[in-house]
Design a protein around this motif. Structure first.
Motif, PDB file in Angstrom:
ATOM      1  N   GLU A 371     -63.684  47.018   4.587  1.00  0.00           N
ATOM      2  CA  GLU A 371     -64.627  46.102   3.917  1.00  0.00           C
ATOM      3  C   GLU A 371     -66.084  46.365   4.278  1.00  0.00           C
ATOM      4  O   GLU A 371     -66.977  46.066   3.495  1.00  0.00           O
ATOM      5  N   THR A 372     -66.327  46.888   5.471  1.00  0.00           N
ATOM      6  CA  THR A 372     -67.727  47.106   5.871  1.00  0.00           C
ATOM      7  C   THR A 372     -68.276  48.432   5.344  1.00  0.00           C
ATOM      8  O   THR A 372     -69.430  48.770   5.618  1.00  0.00           O
ATOM      9  N   ILE A 373     -67.478  49.176   4.611  1.00  0.00           N
ATOM     10  CA  ILE A 373     -67.991  50.408   3.987  1.00  0.00           C
ATOM     11  C   ILE A 373     -68.682  50.008   2.686  1.00  0.00           C
ATOM     12  O   ILE A 373     -68.028  49.578   1.731  1.00  0.00           O
ATOM     13  N   GLU A 374     -70.002  50.111   2.671  1.00  0.00           N
ATOM     14  CA  GLU A 374     -70.746  49.599   1.516  1.00  0.00           C
ATOM     15  C   GLU A 374     -70.666  50.497   0.294  1.00  0.00           C
ATOM     16  O   GLU A 374     -70.748  50.030  -0.843  1.00  0.00           O
ATOM     17  N   ASP A 375     -70.507  51.792   0.512  1.00  0.00           N
ATOM     18  CA  ASP A 375     -70.405  52.753  -0.591  1.00  0.00           C
ATOM     19  C   ASP A 375     -69.030  52.571  -1.253  1.00  0.00           C
ATOM     20  O   ASP A 375     -68.001  53.043  -0.754  1.00  0.00           O
ATOM     21  N   GLU A 376     -69.004  51.866  -2.390  1.00  0.00           N
ATOM     22  CA  GLU A 376     -67.722  51.472  -3.001  1.00  0.00           C
ATOM     23  C   GLU A 376     -66.846  52.643  -3.426  1.00  0.00           C
ATOM     24  O   GLU A 376     -65.646  52.630  -3.199  1.00  0.00           O
ATOM     25  N   PRO A 377     -67.444  53.681  -4.086  1.00  0.00           N
ATOM     26  CA  PRO A 377     -66.579  54.817  -4.450  1.00  0.00           C
ATOM     27  C   PRO A 377     -65.955  55.473  -3.220  1.00  0.00           C
ATOM     28  O   PRO A 377     -64.784  55.852  -3.239  1.00  0.00           O
ATOM     29  N   LEU A 378     -66.724  55.586  -2.141  1.00  0.00           N
ATOM     30  CA  LEU A 378     -66.168  56.159  -0.912  1.00  0.00           C
ATOM     31  C   LEU A 378     -65.062  55.253  -0.370  1.00  0.00           C
ATOM     32  O   LEU A 378     -63.973  55.709  -0.019  1.00  0.00           O
ATOM     33  N   ARG A 379     -65.352  53.943  -0.332  1.00  0.00           N
ATOM     34  CA  ARG A 379     -64.335  53.009   0.172  1.00  0.00           C
ATOM     35  C   ARG A 379     -63.045  53.123  -0.651  1.00  0.00           C
ATOM     36  O   ARG A 379     -61.949  53.195  -0.103  1.00  0.00           O
ATOM     37  N   ALA A 380     -63.208  53.160  -1.978  1.00  0.00           N
ATOM     38  CA  ALA A 380     -62.019  53.249  -2.836  1.00  0.00           C
ATOM     39  C   ALA A 380     -61.226  54.522  -2.537  1.00  0.00           C
ATOM     40  O   ALA A 380     -59.987  54.501  -2.466  1.00  0.00           O
ATOM     41  N   SER A 381     -61.923  55.631  -2.339  1.00  0.00           N
ATOM     42  CA  SER A 381     -61.194  56.890  -2.123  1.00  0.00           C
ATOM     43  C   SER A 381     -60.448  56.859  -0.787  1.00  0.00           C
ATOM     44  O   SER A 381     -59.339  57.388  -0.673  1.00  0.00           O
ATOM     45  N   LEU A 382     -61.029  56.200   0.222  1.00  0.00           N
ATOM     46  CA  LEU A 382     -60.355  56.108   1.530  1.00  0.00           C
ATOM     47  C   LEU A 382     -59.180  55.122   1.462  1.00  0.00           C
ATOM     48  O   LEU A 382     -58.104  55.372   2.016  1.00  0.00           O
ATOM     49  N   GLU A 383     -59.405  54.016   0.769  1.00  0.00           N
ATOM     50  CA  GLU A 383     -58.311  53.047   0.612  1.00  0.00           C
ATOM     51  C   GLU A 383     -57.163  53.655  -0.193  1.00  0.00           C
ATOM     52  O   GLU A 383     -55.985  53.353   0.058  1.00  0.00           O
ATOM     53  N   ALA A 384     -57.498  54.522  -1.149  1.00  0.00           N
ATOM     54  CA  ALA A 384     -56.445  55.155  -1.960  1.00  0.00           C
ATOM     55  C   ALA A 384     -55.527  55.994  -1.078  1.00  0.00           C
ATOM     56  O   ALA A 384     -54.300  55.970  -1.234  1.00  0.00           O
TER      57      ALA A 384
END
Ligand code: SR1
Ligand code: MG
Length: 419
Positions: A371-384
């Motif tokens: 949640e603290t990763i502000e860069d959403e595309p990056l966060r999405a790719s890591l969560e994926a």
């Protein structure tokens, strides 16, 4: 149980007057309550947490609220959960000495527990996000999980005591209901309180269309709800662990219930894995080495768990299960039976691990690692990566070759792009 008829939530102003007369707190903090300073520091999902400081020292006061703090009073939650947290702390202190904060005082009617202030401990999740290494973490947590699993079961406990304890904790209904919904069910359909990072839709659709995955998750829910093997902490994520750089303690067992022996270790490893996958969102330097350190912690946790469980099997098997009368007394080796118990325990653990990896990205109550990763595309790719590995863990749980193999699997997912 006194159900808190005269319950009143504490605040920083009223706390000194209300607890100043409690000897166990006053002797820890200072006799003159007017000299106490109080801060409310609760950043969890449910409770009030105060740090109380005075001339003699510090204490923590945790008080349940009659609703879910994260959501508000539209979601009522019984105060009696503090009663179960207190009883869980007492049992954990006995079953795994030195692993939990000392309880100074418990007031059932006010749903509050005063306990030792841990200093300079910091929530482990924060250390993992900051890229800090905690010495001895794996052995400590592996031992905690093994000791509480083994000594809370009928491998160790007298049956009458175990059954009385199961009956006691069976009164805790609403708290496990949160886990039953938020962890095991909500991630796999469009439940009302769910949310997920923009960009994850194709992955979410894939998981929710996977009937085999849903069947296995529900099979695990069935085991969670009906298999009362041991008293699990019930919420053993990295926010329930406080660490210095060399020492750790386990906090917050209000989700304790009798459940499968593999539940805690599975949830814990999921939280290590989420720390692992989220790292590229937190650092550039030391990234590879730090991720490898987390995988080492996973292997050490699992190894310590197995070693301690086997040691307890050999030295403390005093309950009705697998009695020495059937094995050692007949000159029959009981090691194959221990192997079988551990194999089944790890099957549960890996499935729970995958499910926890899903719920923290898909249902209510996400974790700060992502949640603290502000860069959403990056966060999405890591969560994926995390979500896809979670699915493999759930479905392949019965066939996995242990923590080393799981860490190898994590390295593979960490290289892939799913979006
Ligand atoms: C509504 S409570 C949400 C989550 O917070 C707790 O820490 C548990 O993890 C629970 O699932
Ligand atoms: Mg908690």
């Amino acid at each position: 149980m006194g159900l808190g008829q005269d319950y009143e939530a504490l605040d920083v102003e009223t706390l000194p007057a209300r607890l100043g007369g409690v000897g166990a707190v006053a002797s820890r903090v200072g006799a003159d309550a007017s000299s106490w300073t109080v801060r409310e520091v609760g950043d969890g999902n449910l409770n009030l947490v105060f740090i109380v400081e005075g001339p003699a020292g510090k204490a923590v006061v945790k008080q349940a609220l009659p609703y879910v703090r994260l959501v508000g009073d539209s979601w009522p939650l019984p105060l009696y959960r503090a009663f179960y947290e207190y009883h869980a702390l007492v049992r954990q202190a006995a079953r795994a000495p030195g692993t939990v904060p000392e309880v100074l005082y418990f007031d059932e009617r006010q749903a509050l527990i005063a306990m030792e202030y841990l200093e300079p401990h910091v929530i482990l999740r924060k250390r993992l996000i900051a890229g800090e290494r905690v010495e001895g973490l794996g052995p400590f947590l592996g031992c905690f999980c093994a000791r509480t699993a083994f000594r809370g079961s009928e491998l160790y406990m007298a049956s009458a005591d175990k059954k009385a304890d199961v009956a006691l904790f069976a009164g805790n209904v609403e708290i496990p209901a949160i886990t039953e919904a938020l962890v095991f069910t909500d991630p796999y359909y469009d439940a009302e309180m769910n949310n997920h990072t923009a960009g994850l839709d194709p992955i979410v659709a894939k998981l929710r269309a996977d009937v085999a995955l849903k069947v296995k998750a529900q099979r695990m829910l069935q085991r969670f709800a009906s298999n009362t093997e041991t008293m699990a902490h019930g919420d053993l994520h990295s926010g329930s662990i406080m660490s210095t750089l060399t020492e750790s303690r386990i906090i917050d067992p209000e989700f304790a219930q009798y459940g499968p022996m593999g539940f805690d270790i599975g949830m814990l490893i999921a939280n290590y894995l989420m720390a692992y996958f989220s790292q590229p969102g937190h650092r550039d330097s030391d990234l590879d080495a730090y991720q490898e350190w987390i995988l080492t912690v996973i292997e050490e946790t699992a190894a310590a768990f197995d070693a301690e469980f086997r040691r307890l099997w050999a030295t403390e098997r005093t309950g009705m299960l697998y009695p020495k009368a059937l094995f050692e007394d007949q000159n029959h080796d009981s090691a194959p039976a221990c192997d079988a118990v551990l194999a089944e325990l790890w099957q549960d653990a890996w499935a729970v691990c995958g499910i926890e990896m899903h719920r923290r990205c898909l249902s209510l109550a996400h974790n700060a690692d992502f949640e603290t990763i502000e860069d959403e595309p990056l966060r999405a790719s890591l969560e994926a990566r995390n979500l896809m590995m979670g699915a493999e863990l759930v479905k392949a749980a019965d066939d996995l070759a242990g923590a080393k193999a799981v860490c190898g699997m994590a390295r593979g997912y960490n290289e892939r792009d799913f979006l």
